[in-house]
Design an enzyme around this catalytic site. Structure first.
Site, PDB file in Angstrom:
ATOM      1  N   THR A   1     -27.148  -3.377 -48.805  1.00  0.00           N
ATOM      2  CA  THR A   1     -26.871  -4.574 -48.486  1.00  0.00           C
ATOM      3  C   THR A   1     -27.768  -5.611 -49.128  1.00  0.00           C
ATOM      4  O   THR A   1     -27.177  -6.875 -49.563  1.00  0.00           O
ATOM      5  CB  THR A   1     -27.610  -4.922 -46.956  1.00  0.00           C
TER       6      THR A   1
ATOM      7  N   HIS B   1     -25.480  -6.403 -52.129  1.00  0.00           N
ATOM      8  CA  HIS B   1     -24.591  -7.460 -51.973  1.00  0.00           C
ATOM      9  C   HIS B   1     -25.126  -8.727 -52.039  1.00  0.00           C
ATOM     10  O   HIS B   1     -24.492  -9.549 -52.525  1.00  0.00           O
ATOM     11  CB  HIS B   1     -24.081  -7.049 -50.405  1.00  0.00           C
TER      12      HIS B   1
ATOM     13  N   HIS C   1     -35.397  -5.299 -45.745  1.00  0.00           N
ATOM     14  CA  HIS C   1     -35.105  -5.064 -44.093  1.00  0.00           C
ATOM     15  C   HIS C   1     -35.601  -3.723 -43.782  1.00  0.00           C
ATOM     16  O   HIS C   1     -35.677  -3.144 -42.840  1.00  0.00           O
ATOM     17  CB  HIS C   1     -33.679  -5.127 -43.637  1.00  0.00           C
TER      18      HIS C   1
ATOM     19  N   CYS D   1     -28.842 -10.839 -23.211  1.00  0.00           N
ATOM     20  CA  CYS D   1     -27.410 -10.695 -23.282  1.00  0.00           C
ATOM     21  C   CYS D   1     -27.229  -9.247 -22.767  1.00  0.00           C
ATOM     22  O   CYS D   1     -27.845  -8.458 -22.318  1.00  0.00           O
ATOM     23  CB  CYS D   1     -26.805 -10.708 -24.668  1.00  0.00           C
TER      24      CYS D   1
ATOM     25  N   CYS E   1     -26.547  -6.502 -29.777  1.00  0.00           N
ATOM     26  CA  CYS E   1     -26.740  -7.591 -29.192  1.00  0.00           C
ATOM     27  C   CYS E   1     -26.038  -8.984 -29.856  1.00  0.00           C
ATOM     28  O   CYS E   1     -25.787  -8.914 -31.009  1.00  0.00           O
ATOM     29  CB  CYS E   1     -28.228  -7.992 -29.531  1.00  0.00           C
TER      30      CYS E   1
ATOM     31  N   ILE F   1     -27.821   7.058 -46.908  1.00  0.00           N
ATOM     32  CA  ILE F   1     -27.712   7.046 -45.677  1.00  0.00           C
ATOM     33  C   ILE F   1     -26.867   8.326 -45.216  1.00  0.00           C
ATOM     34  O   ILE F   1     -27.134   9.247 -44.322  1.00  0.00           O
ATOM     35  CB  ILE F   1     -27.023   5.909 -44.581  1.00  0.00           C
TER      36      ILE F   1
ATOM     37  N   ASP G   1     -18.353  13.523 -51.804  1.00  0.00           N
ATOM     38  CA  ASP G   1     -18.466  12.444 -52.598  1.00  0.00           C
ATOM     39  C   ASP G   1     -17.809  12.640 -53.687  1.00  0.00           C
ATOM     40  O   ASP G   1     -17.261  13.703 -53.922  1.00  0.00           O
ATOM     41  CB  ASP G   1     -20.041  12.229 -52.915  1.00  0.00           C
TER      42      ASP G   1
END
Lengths: 369, 369, 369, 369
Positions: free
Chosen positions: A62, A65, A85, A118, A129, A197, A217
């Site tokens: 990410t 990106h 993150h 929520c 969420c 991951i 892969d």
């Protein structure tokens, strides 16, 4: 300041005076490719927040990106924002009202900041969420010397694992979530896509009791890492047909489950074809664009279950991951291939682009690798 | 012959003498469009089989495909074969070794003849047996005066329901299977596509405790039938936007589940868009061809579960259906719009093609409607 | 003050001036049998709390225990405490930081105040939080003109149901939780014990799609109420043998599930004996003391699953209940047999002791029944 | 006769001529304690049956009960019957109609002969079939040179495991069934009771991914075996308090699951007390007599789930076990402590009584250990 500071001391006010005013951070500064390493104010922890001194942080696809400033990033990111993150830090200050942590504890961090009220949040499904904000994407993240996070997102790390692993529990949690979305123990599992991951997922599937773990892969470098993560077999899909190889490896029975980590349409189709009837395919990998499927033949007639996976179950996934790490059953160090100074963020991005890297972990300014 | 004939009597041999030699049947006679009504031999029940005198039989979309001789049919059907996979009959003869039934009992029939020893069959998932043969598709079926079926496929019908409903338990079971594939009770459910199985699904969802049942289709005729099946609301997707209407009807919360009965790609996409995060979409409707999906936005980021549904759980679905019918909770008679002589099979096909029909039930030669 | 007061207004401070200073309340004043109706201070809502003007409140068996001052009460209750854990109220004041509600809204209340950070709370199982405090038991409750509750415990009530039903959603949630602990739709279910929660469970099982609902008790008065709640059959276990009657009613098949609401050892044993192999028995009823079971015969050899049930899933149970009530599928008014002034609390207790009551609902001072 | 004999050959008739007429067998000959080793006729395989030459057979606690002629045995056993329900054999003859096996294959055997048409059997729950007959209990078993079994009960053994392990897949399946009755992977699990099935359960829990496996017993001999089966910790409950030790070992969090293998009431109570709220306890161990439980405190208020476990899921458990064994993940050889001639059956029984044995495996006449 030390680890024995009792949590009930009004540390926030006291320590604010001694806190540094500015820090280094990797900032998406403008609506354009690239990032800047900047001096920015050290965040002040709000009510219910922790201020962490960042110890290690992982680089994610990410981030690539966002660096590249692709279409998704353009629609989502509002510069300036500090990226990052995945990280572990030491608590250096407690915001008002925080009682469950104390200064000096080392915590990793769930990156999804959720609304808590929520229907998803109120039924144990906070990972979907409706009002999720993500650290390092929507609010300032951990590619910096300090980061402020909600205390509820903090997770005391297992002390018995390397600090680099403590730093990448967030993406490891993605792998755990995907693996545990369906039957796993005693099952025949494939992991399609051996990015970080995917590599983690190989390790998780092994530690969690899968009877056979096959990894696929196109990159020999990554397949070699998959072997180190204890894949029972690897398939280079640039050279070998996935479905046929799986059938050989499973004695013709097919797979019980596929953990799809590539986002590649052919991997999804091959994964479905290689599943036994009634199997499951759990998709975490994000396809670049919409793609077509022969639903009837690959999905309906086979009675397949498909799971869309995002984030980590809050916090069931963390308990599962913590148990696997704390017990020593799960060792993901082979998937961490590079540790480098955060200062060299641009190099880290180039490394990711080269494909010749597993997980890359960054060491902030002033920390020793 | 009467119902007190003990099951252990070697009835097969005794009654073979009195059994008619030939019968009328609807036969796919050649690899070309259409069917023939022919005189064929009355089947002889083999070991473990029941010979049924057919009382009622339902016409299915699959029969229309075979009649039309579409690509799927060309690849699957080996003429000559007697069609018909939905029916109820009276047992008139028992094959060798059958002890759990007796002559005179009225039974409906699971249409999937499964091998009983593949992994699917051996783990309670016979509906996805790797070696399934289907009555009226792969072996001679029930559009005839008599049909021979494995005793293990027979199901004693609830005596309290109309004979026409007894005759269509097979497709009703499709609806039950789809409905029960995920949470249903107290949930907000949409049924997309109001052909016969969709109409049944509306009734099943209501009887099984769904809190809100919304039905969609493009045909006013079918939507009117959905209302009669007690849909709480109907959406004519040729005139109204599905997602917006669902959001209005659910107070903005979205659906907990979608039962997809149309095979229409837009219905799948709209269904996904109208689900709350974490919801489920169960697909029974068979798409005509592969189609594209925005996986990331509609599926992965929402944490959706997708089920591919085929057949009926053998025999959990039948117990569930039986309980719902026997208790009177479920009444599907409004969905049965036409009852006609089997002799008029061509007319039944035209009726289906017109779209102005729910379920069409056929009455064999010599039976009174 | 009115319903249009925006939630962001700092109402708490403003309205504190106009709030009444004292109120009537039913208080467990001393470590002895009985209660006192006293003038006490109106509570001040703390941060994150709502101040409710109580509109209706239900009397529970637990209140009877506390009134009687039994052993459990002696170990748990620290007088003085205002009783009452089932109620609906109108929001008259918001504590600091509350943004998801506004003054004037009508809310029912989850009675379990949980810590939010234990493993149970963090994995969607707040109902078994290790640090649960209960309104009206551990902290002041709703048998009063006003009550302060955590905003997170508030639930906007369905507007289409009678105010008395709004007042008893807490115990109704116990019934929903028990019913939904295992398979329910299309199942054959018995409810053993027809006190208020048992009566609710009968209604819930019907609304949620159970195919057959059998209710048992020893009191004809309660069995009559069970019939009004739409039990398909009732068994007076003082006169009829439970297991034999169930076998008759189920055609010899036995029950799929038992919802045990009596706490009676014989009901548990009979329930187990009447289950089909592989069935489930979910226990909410609290036995007076430890009791013996023939585990081998009734439980192990039958492959039974037993669920211990407490509280309500937070907040999945509330969503399920809300859906059933809002849709009109579930009507529990027949189980509410008495509505009386809160002032007459002693009479309400006597009524409960008599056994000739379903749910008793109290109307606070100044409210019109 | 050899392994290449095609399955379609009518071997049964052909080979009957060459088959031995009599054989040695361990027979419960009379309604009294003890057994006899007798010459009995070699069984003739009926339709759908396999005739096996027995290679290895395990001795079970049930055999000890039958030998001792306890109350349960007196009510169940109808002498004369050949004992033995755990065994592996080589197929030497096929009954009529058997096509899925061929002569020469080596198979283990599910000991439950089920009816195949009750609700349990028809919904994937054959292990609780209402009409179960057990090999070596209700019909002649495998403590003999030959045994006839339904082909549907046969299981091709993994070729990579020792023949002794092939011989005890039946009780190993009990352990697998118990372990997989609830969450296991990444969980903290205790196994209470380290008889052979408890020892197996320790190994299964480890292989299947439990994060922590604690074993308890009163016998140092058995606890030592538990260590060899890779228990992370063992508790000698004759010397240490179970609950306190578990709390220490789990950092105060408690257990996620207990696999109860002892049938000891205190083990059940301690197991419940040591579970975290919301945990599960699965009982396979058979209590000698009914016993009392403090349901409220240990079960209801903790929101526990209890599973009654019997037999093996037919055949999901076998697939799981096969996968674990075939992959080499699971090695149960340390639990097999004695291998002795079947001729010495009395000695084997004495060994079991002494408590100084794990699993005892018998070698039939004419076989080499």
């Amino acid at each position: 300041m030390n680890a024995t500071t009792p949590a009930t001391t009004p540390v926030s006010r006291t320590q604010a005076g001694t806190r540094a005013r500015t820090m280094k951070a990797v900032v998406k500064a403008a609506a354009a490719p690239g990032v800047e390493i900047r001096d920015v104010p050290v965040p002040v922890p709000g009510a219910g927040e922790l201020l962490l001194k960042v110890l290690r942080a992982g680089v994610c696809g990410t981030d690539l990106h966002i660096y590249t400033w692709d279409r998704w990033s353009q629609g989502r990111i509002k510069p300036p924002v500090t990226l990052g993150h995945e990280f572990v830090g030491e608590i250096v200050e407690l915001g008002a009202g925080v009682t469950e942590f104390k200064v000096g504890e080392r915590v990793a961090c769930e990156s999804h900041i959720v609304d808590g009220h929520c229907i998803a949040c109120r039924t144990g499904n906070g990972h979907v969420c409706e009002n999720t904000r993500i650290l390092g994407v929507d609010v300032n993240g951990g590619f910096a010397e300090y980061v402020a996070v909600p205390a509820t997102n903090g997770w005391r790390v297992p002390p018995n694992i390397p600090i680099e692993v403590q730093g990448i529990m967030e993406p490891l949690g993605n792998a755990v979530h995907t693996a545990f979305a369906g039957d796993l123990s005693a099952c025949r599992i494939a992991v399609t896509g051996c990015g970080p991951i995917g590599l983690f997922a190989v390790g998780v599937a092994r530690a969690a009791g899968a009877a056979q773990v096959v990894a696929s892969d196109v990159a020999p470098y990554r397949l070699e890492l998959a072997r180190k993560m204890k894949a029972d077999a690897v398939i280079d899909v640039s050279k070998e047909p996935f479905v046929e190889r799986v059938m050989e490896l499973t004695g013709g029975r097919g797979l019980d489950g596929v953990l799809e980590m590539s986002g590649n349409p052919q991997a999804v189709r091959d994964g479905l074809a290689a599943l036994r009837n009634g199997g499951r395919l759990s998709l975490l990998g994000i396809p670049k664009e919409p793609f077509e499927l022969d639903w009837t033949r690959l999905f309906i007639f086979k009675g397949i279950t498909l799971h869309g996976i995002i984030g980590r179950r809050m916090y069931q996934t963390w308990y599962q991951m913590d148990n696997l790490l704390r017990s020593g059953r799960l060792d993901v160090t082979p998937a961490i291939t590079h540790i480098m100074p955060m200062e060299r963020f641009d190099d880290a991005i180039q490394l990711l682009r080269s494909g010749n890297a597993g997980k890359v972990v960054l060491v902030p300014w002033g920390q020793q690798a």
